[in-house]
Design an enzyme around this catalytic site. Sequence first.
Site, short mmCIF file in Angstrom:
data_model
loop_
_atom_site.label_atom_id
_atom_site.label_comp_id
_atom_site.label_asym_id
_atom_site.label_seq_id
_atom_site.Cartn_x
_atom_site.Cartn_y
_atom_site.Cartn_z
N ASN A 19 4.12 -6.54 -0.84
CA ASN A 19 5.34 -5.84 -0.38
C ASN A 19 5.29 -5.44 1.10
O ASN A 19 6.17 -4.75 1.58
CB ASN A 19 5.64 -4.64 -1.27
CG ASN A 19 4.55 -3.58 -1.21
OD1 ASN A 19 3.74 -3.57 -0.29
ND2 ASN A 19 4.54 -2.70 -2.20
N ASP A 67 -0.98 -1.42 -10.07
CA ASP A 67 -2.16 -0.97 -9.33
C ASP A 67 -3.29 -1.91 -9.74
O ASP A 67 -3.72 -1.92 -10.90
CB ASP A 67 -2.47 0.47 -9.72
CG ASP A 67 -3.76 0.98 -9.09
OD1 ASP A 67 -4.53 0.18 -8.52
OD2 ASP A 67 -4.01 2.20 -9.18
N VAL A 68 -3.79 -2.72 -8.81
CA VAL A 68 -4.76 -3.76 -9.18
C VAL A 68 -6.12 -3.19 -9.60
O VAL A 68 -6.94 -3.93 -10.16
CB VAL A 68 -4.95 -4.79 -8.05
CG1 VAL A 68 -3.69 -5.58 -7.79
CG2 VAL A 68 -5.48 -4.16 -6.77
N GLY A 96 -5.35 -4.67 -0.71
CA GLY A 96 -6.60 -4.11 -0.23
C GLY A 96 -6.38 -2.83 0.55
O GLY A 96 -5.28 -2.55 1.03
N TYR A 166 -15.94 -1.34 2.93
CA TYR A 166 -14.91 -2.38 3.11
C TYR A 166 -15.57 -3.74 3.35
O TYR A 166 -15.23 -4.73 2.71
CB TYR A 166 -14.03 -1.99 4.30
CG TYR A 166 -12.90 -2.96 4.59
CD1 TYR A 166 -11.75 -2.98 3.79
CD2 TYR A 166 -12.98 -3.85 5.65
CE1 TYR A 166 -10.72 -3.86 4.07
CE2 TYR A 166 -11.94 -4.73 5.92
CZ TYR A 166 -10.81 -4.72 5.14
OH TYR A 166 -9.78 -5.59 5.40
N LYS A 170 -15.38 -7.31 1.08
CA LYS A 170 -14.85 -8.58 1.59
C LYS A 170 -15.92 -9.67 1.55
O LYS A 170 -15.63 -10.83 1.28
CB LYS A 170 -14.29 -8.38 3.00
CG LYS A 170 -13.10 -7.41 3.06
CD LYS A 170 -11.98 -7.80 2.11
CE LYS A 170 -10.74 -6.95 2.28
NZ LYS A 170 -9.64 -7.35 1.39
N1 LIG Z 1 -4.64 -5.93 8.94
C1 LIG Z 1 -5.80 -6.47 9.22
O1 LIG Z 1 -6.25 -6.45 10.38
C2 LIG Z 1 -6.62 -7.12 8.16
C3 LIG Z 1 -7.76 -7.79 8.56
C4 LIG Z 1 -8.53 -8.41 7.60
C5 LIG Z 1 -8.18 -8.35 6.28
N2 LIG Z 1 -7.07 -7.68 5.90
C6 LIG Z 1 -6.75 -7.66 4.47
O2 LIG Z 1 -5.46 -8.17 4.29
C7 LIG Z 1 -4.91 -7.63 3.09
C8 LIG Z 1 -3.52 -7.14 3.36
O3 LIG Z 1 -3.60 -6.04 4.27
P1 LIG Z 1 -2.49 -5.71 5.39
O4 LIG Z 1 -3.18 -5.64 6.67
O5 LIG Z 1 -1.33 -6.61 5.20
O6 LIG Z 1 -2.17 -4.20 5.05
P2 LIG Z 1 -0.95 -3.51 4.27
O7 LIG Z 1 -1.35 -2.10 4.08
O8 LIG Z 1 0.32 -3.82 4.94
O9 LIG Z 1 -1.00 -4.30 2.90
C9 LIG Z 1 -1.88 -3.97 1.88
C10 LIG Z 1 -1.14 -4.13 0.60
O10 LIG Z 1 -2.00 -3.83 -0.50
C11 LIG Z 1 -1.28 -2.97 -1.35
N3 LIG Z 1 -2.19 -2.17 -2.15
C12 LIG Z 1 -3.05 -1.22 -1.73
N4 LIG Z 1 -3.67 -0.69 -2.79
C13 LIG Z 1 -3.19 -1.31 -3.88
C14 LIG Z 1 -3.45 -1.21 -5.26
N5 LIG Z 1 -4.34 -0.33 -5.76
N6 LIG Z 1 -2.76 -2.03 -6.11
C15 LIG Z 1 -1.87 -2.90 -5.65
N7 LIG Z 1 -1.58 -3.04 -4.35
C16 LIG Z 1 -2.24 -2.25 -3.48
C17 LIG Z 1 -0.41 -2.15 -0.45
O11 LIG Z 1 0.65 -1.55 -1.15
C18 LIG Z 1 0.06 -3.20 0.52
O12 LIG Z 1 1.14 -3.93 0.00
C19 LIG Z 1 -5.89 -6.58 2.62
O13 LIG Z 1 -6.70 -7.08 1.59
C20 LIG Z 1 -6.73 -6.31 3.83
O14 LIG Z 1 -8.02 -5.84 3.51
C21 LIG Z 1 -6.28 -7.06 6.81
O1 LIG Z 2 -10.30 -6.12 8.10
C1 LIG Z 2 -9.77 -5.15 8.60
O2 LIG Z 2 -9.41 -4.22 7.94
C2 LIG Z 2 -9.38 -4.99 9.98
O3 LIG Z 2 -8.55 -4.19 10.18
C3 LIG Z 2 -9.89 -5.64 11.15
C4 LIG Z 2 -11.19 -6.38 11.16
O4 LIG Z 2 -11.16 -7.62 10.57
C5 LIG Z 2 -12.49 -5.72 10.90
O5 LIG Z 2 -12.49 -4.41 10.58
C6 LIG Z 2 -13.48 -6.19 11.93
O6 LIG Z 2 -14.60 -5.42 12.00
#
Ligand SMILES: NC(=O)c1ccc[n+]([C@@H]2O[C@H](COP(=O)([O-])OP(=O)(O)OC[C@H]3O[C@@H](n4cnc5c(N)ncnc54)[C@H](O)[C@@H]3O)[C@@H](O)[C@H]2O)c1
Ligand SMILES: O=C(O)C(=O)C[C@H](O)[C@H](O)CO
Length: 261
Positions: A19, A67-68, A96, A166, A170
């Site tokens: 979402n 809620d996953v 996540g 975290y 991952k």
């Molecule tokens: N933003 C970054 O820089 C980044 C970098 C590396 C990895 N990620 C990963 O990408 C994925 C998406 O993150 P994003 O950056 O789009 O952030 P975001 O906060 O926009 O999205 C995270 C999503 O996960 C959902 N979520 C959280 N807890 C939940 C639960 N218990 N059950 C179901 N849904 C849940 C949130 O509602 C949201 O939709 C995550 O797994 C995050 O770890 C993000």
């Molecule tokens: O994975 C995440 O949550 C990030 O926001 C950015 C990066 O990939 C990470 O923390 C790098 O150390």
Amino acid sequence: MAYKAFDLSGRVALVTGGNGGIGLAMAEAMAEAGADICIWGTSEAKNAAALEKLAAHGTKTAAMRCDVSDEAAVDRTFAETVERFGRVDGCFANAGVSSGKNAGFTEMTTEEWRRVMSINMDGAFYTLRAAARHMTERAANGDAFGRLVGTASLAAISGAARNEHYAATKGGLISMIRALSVELARHQITANAILPGWIETEMTERSFGWDKFAAAVKPRIPARRWGQPEDFGAIAVYIMSTASSYHTGDTFLIDGGYFLF
Ligand SMILES: NC(=O)c1ccc[n+]([C@@H]2O[C@H](COP(=O)([O-])OP(=O)(O)OC[C@H]3O[C@@H](n4cnc5c(N)ncnc54)[C@H](O)[C@@H]3O)[C@@H](O)[C@H]2O)c1
Ligand SMILES: O=C(O)C(=O)C[C@H](O)[C@H](O)CO
């Protein structure tokens, strides 16, 4: 003319945490390519707003509250998804949470460790297990096709200080997916991990704040910009497509060339 293998008409993709942020961008790209999309999220308001965006692409869409980290809820909602859409061809375990704004490893509480583990690691396990059960059952019935995907992170390999919980989730996700790719290949199910770098989403702001990014992170990104959620659309379409049938067990690092020096 568009490359035909990327036409996802008739396919169904499930995106957890779909979402907002990266999940919604992947869902939108797949919808644009013709796929039916089910997103799961915990916030009704965000689900409704995302659904509106997805519906604009004209395919079948639904948003479900799940809620996953709740095993029973995942199994129940997965069954509901299959009932609503008839099948799930691709499952993106993308939900996540992160928390880089803490005092450090010696101060990390067990409660905080468990919170991140239960959503990122347990949640991905419940989600991918439900999908693998469904996909292997379909394969046994002569309908073999499946895409299992986990959104991991650059944090798994970059030395994500003060974010050890975290990073561990991952790294664990990458290893789980690699093992799954070997186990499920004979059912025509692929399993891959996507590793985003620093992407401009709500999560990053909550976890680090924009100031930290500008000072410490941007100089390490040759592209000199945040990654955007839209940078993940093409990889989702590729993985869902028939073009990626022979591509499994991989880690797609999409980070603008982030480097440590
Ligand atoms: N933003 C970054 O820089 C980044 C970098 C590396 C990895 N990620 C990963 O990408 C994925 C998406 O993150 P994003 O950056 O789009 O952030 P975001 O906060 O926009 O999205 C995270 C999503 O996960 C959902 N979520 C959280 N807890 C939940 C639960 N218990 N059950 C179901 N849904 C849940 C949130 O509602 C949201 O939709 C995550 O797994 C995050 O770890 C993000
Ligand atoms: O994975 C995440 O949550 C990030 O926001 C950015 C990066 O990939 C990470 O923390 C790098 O150390």
